[in-house]
Design a protein around this motif. Structure first.
Motif, PDB file in Angstrom:
ATOM      1  N   SER A 173       0.841  -1.214   0.000  1.00 34.06           N
ATOM      2  CA  SER A 173       0.000   0.000   0.000  1.00 34.06           C
ATOM      3  C   SER A 173       0.866   1.250   0.000  1.00 34.06           C
ATOM      4  O   SER A 173       0.576   2.219  -0.693  1.00 34.06           O
ATOM      5  CB  SER A 173      -0.920   0.041   1.222  1.00 34.06           C
ATOM      6  OG  SER A 173      -1.732  -1.089   1.247  1.00 34.06           O
ATOM      7  N   TYR A 210       3.786   1.521  -1.211  1.00 35.42           N
ATOM      8  CA  TYR A 210       4.367   1.628  -2.539  1.00 35.42           C
ATOM      9  C   TYR A 210       3.364   2.310  -3.472  1.00 35.42           C
ATOM     10  O   TYR A 210       3.706   3.225  -4.212  1.00 35.42           O
ATOM     11  CB  TYR A 210       4.739   0.238  -3.070  1.00 35.42           C
ATOM     12  CG  TYR A 210       5.268   0.294  -4.483  1.00 35.42           C
ATOM     13  CD1 TYR A 210       6.609   0.561  -4.724  1.00 35.42           C
ATOM     14  CD2 TYR A 210       4.414   0.116  -5.567  1.00 35.42           C
ATOM     15  CE1 TYR A 210       7.092   0.646  -6.022  1.00 35.42           C
ATOM     16  CE2 TYR A 210       4.890   0.198  -6.867  1.00 35.42           C
ATOM     17  CZ  TYR A 210       6.222   0.464  -7.083  1.00 35.42           C
ATOM     18  OH  TYR A 210       6.701   0.555  -8.374  1.00 35.42           O
ATOM     19  N   ARG A 211       2.118   1.850  -3.387  1.00 33.75           N
ATOM     20  CA  ARG A 211       1.116   2.414  -4.290  1.00 33.75           C
ATOM     21  C   ARG A 211       0.847   3.885  -3.989  1.00 33.75           C
ATOM     22  O   ARG A 211       0.633   4.678  -4.888  1.00 33.75           O
ATOM     23  CB  ARG A 211      -0.181   1.609  -4.186  1.00 33.75           C
ATOM     24  CG  ARG A 211      -0.079   0.212  -4.768  1.00 33.75           C
ATOM     25  CD  ARG A 211      -1.433  -0.441  -4.897  1.00 33.75           C
ATOM     26  NE  ARG A 211      -2.028  -0.747  -3.610  1.00 33.75           N
ATOM     27  CZ  ARG A 211      -1.859  -1.898  -2.963  1.00 33.75           C
ATOM     28  NH1 ARG A 211      -1.121  -2.857  -3.493  1.00 33.75           N
ATOM     29  NH2 ARG A 211      -2.448  -2.101  -1.796  1.00 33.75           N
ATOM     30  N   ARG A 212       0.858   4.203  -2.685  1.00 31.41           N
ATOM     31  CA  ARG A 212       0.498   5.575  -2.326  1.00 31.41           C
ATOM     32  C   ARG A 212       1.659   6.548  -2.422  1.00 31.41           C
ATOM     33  O   ARG A 212       1.475   7.717  -2.687  1.00 31.41           O
ATOM     34  CB  ARG A 212      -0.084   5.601  -0.911  1.00 31.41           C
ATOM     35  CG  ARG A 212      -1.426   4.903  -0.871  1.00 31.41           C
ATOM     36  CD  ARG A 212      -2.054   4.902   0.485  1.00 31.41           C
ATOM     37  NE  ARG A 212      -3.182   3.975   0.472  1.00 31.41           N
ATOM     38  CZ  ARG A 212      -4.138   3.966   1.355  1.00 31.41           C
ATOM     39  NH1 ARG A 212      -4.131   4.827   2.342  1.00 31.41           N
ATOM     40  NH2 ARG A 212      -5.118   3.091   1.264  1.00 31.41           N
TER      41      ARG A 212
END
Ligand code: SF4
Ligand code: SF4
Lengths: 379, 420
Positions: free
Chosen positions: B134, B136-138
């Motif tokens: 998460s 990484y995605r954010r």
């Protein structure tokens, strides 16, 4: 058409009796395979019937003496079925480390109803697919090949394994063709029937399923098609379990047509083939590390589920996404907010429906879906 | 007239707070001092420490945030970005933190951390990697993954040990070297382990006073003292802390002062699962009036229970063997089968009367097998147990009546068996 469907539905309406009957008739072993990553091909190559474990259609009762209610329906159901003695027809079971909950199920099964054969595979997340990951995964699959071979009393050779992979690849390609037909001719089959076709593939001998599928596809390709009116929706999520058919009916009754999906008992199950090479275990290992469709349980960072969905919706010209979240499924829970944000940024309407073992309030779900449909606009 | 039980509070454990505050304070100030920062989950933080990085530890931060009363605001913040309440509360807590950092939302200052140069996604619990994903995605943060499976069957241990060792050498260390632009510092890891060995040896001496009858201190006292043997490892301040604690425990024991006044406990309890960090006072108040003390548990016994096996000359082997070694086998104990053996040993060593399985509604690490574990342990040791449902940091998941009723039932069962 009805006749062909009967062949599939026999397995989905009562998998327990249908599989037992098959076993009786064919005098072969049945191996329960825990979803979602284990290659059934290995059990098939051992001359056994691999069946993907499923969510039962019966209320959880005895299972609650073993598993708390706030665990996912996949686990609750398998434990409930096992302790009720309903899985006795499975000669063996194969489990895996896929998420926190799946790794504890075999302990409860062993404690209460140990099968004659049991194996546990430590399948790693896929991330960057380092050599350590690849070699370890390969070792796990080799181990399964060896132990199943010993259990069956015959070595699982590369030739046998390749033959099984070929049969499974064929099944997958037929299922993909079925999905292609649906994409081009939305509503050609009710969503509940599509689900039953895919689910039965997890329960019956692939060779038999292939025959039925070929007949079905030929009918669908040759029969006329009356375009169906409705908003096109994409179904996403639903890890490990199949959604209730009543829910799919409800979506359609409300004027929405599922045109595609990435649910487990759907596209996710048959998305990726294994290559036929002189190293079939290597090919199965490679397949484990394929990054799409994005699997939130698999530990992936280089591709993004939200973006994948945006692309799919655009390509299909779909109107929105119905997220089916297996209740208490942490991998999906952890990913969902990020998917939602990407979809919102892309202006794609989305609604969340939680899939429990038993849906307690269809009315509540209906209200949710109704407002979603209103949001999508008229037919 | 019933006995009125009261906790005899320890003086020495009061010294932990400034140490812990300093640890997190140093981490907060790291970027200003030009130091590199890592965030780690699972037992992986010693690797960034070896490189001179400051490092956050997922569970340690959650316990700290719970302890300083910052958890609730972070959890509510996570809700605003779409996290559902069934999601692991440690995950939600961190999502709240990222949201606060990203948007500059004012939260308790002590709870704010600098963003890391590297995330070590130790996948001990699978959610531990999901939280890194998460991030990484954010935030696009760099990830070094490390799969750390629980060992379901003991015979699987050697090959998993080898796999974990390889991942450290081939994935984790190269990532650290790249981020820090220098070779991995094995000597520093050895130094950290030397300090840890001393600290954990002292801690084991202290554990002996949990086994005394009556008990000299409690699991809750130990829980708040764990940082020096886990995420503060290598910090020499942990040694005088445990020396002082040991001195106080010895004095108490000599003077006959028990953990519970007036005359010691009526029930000796094993506690399974996480520590309810944000509700320690609440839980203490649930046990004390009954004359019950919690004395040991699987999780608090994870922290290098065998300091004699710490070998600073072989630092990587020591770290890997902590979890996957033949004698310690932590990863075996975390899996339900191996836990039976470990809990059994604790039952005997600490003369346990009953089991409380703390089932976190949002953490599925241990809760699925609790009922079968109770059953197996009752059959083997004749010890009853109950499951209580709550959470470590989320107040919305803690319902007093359910907990009170189950604890009452446990105490009555123990009484009933004693009368037999
Ligand atoms: S549904 Fe989710 S939580 Fe349950 S077994 Fe599957 S991946 Fe794990
Ligand atoms: S699920 Fe449990 S073990 Fe996993 S990160 Fe969350 S609190 Fe920790």
């Amino acid at each position: 058409m009805e006749e062909i469907m009967k062949g599939f539905v026999k397995y989905t309406s009562d998998p327990y009796s249908a599989i037992e009957e098959w076993k009786e008739k064919n005098q072969k072993k049945v191996i329960g395979i825990f979803p979602m990553w284990l290659p059934e091909e290995i059990a098939h190559a051992a001359g056994m019937l691999p069946v993907v474990m499923w969510r039962s259609n019966e209320a959880i009762t005895w299972g609650y003496a073993h598993v708390p209610p706030y665990n996912c329906p996949m686990n609750k159901s398998v434990v409930d079925d096992a302790v009720k003695g309903k899985l006795k027809f499975m000669d063996g079971m194969v489990f895996l480390r896929e998420c926190l909950q799946s790794q504890e199920v075999p302990f409860i099964i062993e404690n209460n109803m140990p099968p004659a054969f049991e194996e546990y595979l430590y399948m790693p997340p896929i991330y960057h697919a380092s050599n350590a990951d690849l070699e370890f995964t390969r070792g796990e699959l080799e181990r399964l090949r060896k132990s199943l071979g010993e259990f069956g009393g015959e070595e699982i050779t590369d030739e046998k394994l390749n033959e099984s992979i070929r049969i499974y690849n064929k099944n997958r390609s037929l299922l993909r063709r079925l999905y292609d037909i649906r994409r081009k001719k939305p509503g050609i089959m009710p969503a509940r029937d599509i689900l039953k076709v895919v689910w039965s593939s997890m329960l019956m001998l692939k060779e038999d399923h292939n025959k039925l599928l070929e007949a079905l596809i030929s009918r669908l390709e040759n029969n006329g098609y009356e375009p169906v009116k409705g908003k096109k929706v994409f179904l996403s999520g639903c890890l490990c379990i199949h959604p209730q058919v009543e829910l799919l009916d409800m979506i359609e009754d409300l004027g929405m047509i599922p045109v595609d999906d990435d649910i487990y008992v759907g596209y996710r199950y048959f998305a990726n083939d294994a290559e036929i090479t002189d190293d079939p275990i290597g090919a199965l290992t490679e397949r484990h590390f394929i990054k799409t469709p994005v699997d939130p349980a698999r530990g992936e960072v280089e591709v993004n589920w939200g973006k994948e969905l945006v692309d799919k919706v655009k390509r299909l010209n779909a109107d929105g996404i119905v997220t089916l979240m297996t209740k208490y499924c942490p991998p999906h829970l952890c990913y969902y907010p990020d998917v939602k944000t990407v979809l919102a940024d892309a202006g794609i309407p989305e609604v969340l429906v939680e899939i429990e073992h038993e849906i307690i309030s269809y009315e509540g779900v209906k209200t949710r879906l109704q407002s979603f449909k209103e949001m999508l606009g008229g037919v | 007239m019933g006995v009125e039980y009261k906790v005899n509070r320890l003086r020495a454990t009061g010294n932990i707070r400034p140490l812990v505050d300093k640890h997190w304070g140093d981490l907060r100030a790291a970027k200003e001092r030009g130091e590199k920062v890592a965030w780690a989950s699972g037992p992986s933080f010693m690797f960034p420490y070896s490189m001179g990085m400051k490092c956050h530890f997922m569970a340690g931060y959650a316990s700290y945030a719970g302890g300083i009363g910052a958890a609730d605001e972070l959890l509510r913040l996570a809700e605003t970005t779409g996290d559902l309440p069934e999601t692991c509360s440690y995950h939600r807590l961190h999502m709240g933190l990222v949201e606060a950092i990203k948007k500059g939302v004012p939260i308790k200052e002590q709870a704010i951390l600098p963003l890391p140069d590297l995330l070590i996604a130790g996948r001990y619990c699978t959610e531990q990697s999901h939280y890194s994903e998460s991030f990484y995605r954010r935030m696009g943060l760099r990830i070094a993954p490390l799969e750390l499976p629980f060992v379901f069957n003991k015979e699987d241990r050697p090959r998993i040990r080898e796999f974990v060792y390889r991942q450290i050498v081939e994935n984790v260390i190269p990532n650290l070297e790249d981020v820090c632009e220098k070779p991995f510092d094995y000597d520093r890891l050895s130094e950290i382990l030397s300090v840890l060995k001393k600290t954990a040896t002292l801690r084991n001496e202290c554990w002996k006073f949990l086994a005394t009858k009556p008990a000299t201190w409690t699991l809750w006292d130990y829980a708040v003292s764990m940082a020096p043997v886990i995420y503060m490892m290598g910090d020499p301040a942990g040694i005088p802390f445990y020396e002082d604690l040991l001195k106080e425990l010895k004095e108490r024991h000599e003077k006959g002062i028990p953990a519970l006044a007036p005359e010691g406990e009526k029930y000796r309890i094993y506690w399974d699962g996480w520590i309810p960090w944000a509700f320690l006072g609440k839980f203490m108040r649930k046990f004390t009036p009954h004359g019950a003390v919690c004395l040991c548990g699987r999780y608090p016994w994870e922290m290098f229970p065998h300091p004699e096996l710490i070998d600073p000359e072989h630092p990587l082997d020591t770290v890997v063997d902590w979890v996957y070694g033949e004698e310690t086998g932590l990863a075996c104990h975390m899996a339900p089968k191996g836990s039976i053996e470990m809990i059994g040993e604790l039952i005997e060593e600490y003369s346990i009367d009953g089991l409380v399985m703390f089932s976190s509604k949002s953490c599925r690490m241990w809760n699925q097998s609790h009922l079968d574990q109770i059953d197996a342990l009752d059959k083997k040791y004749g010890i009853p147990g109950v499951v209580i449902e709550a959470d470590m940091i989320d107040p919305e998941m803690v319902q007093d009546s359910q907990i009170d009723t189950r604890l009452q039932a446990l105490f009555e069962t123990i009484d009933g068996r004693r009368r037999r």
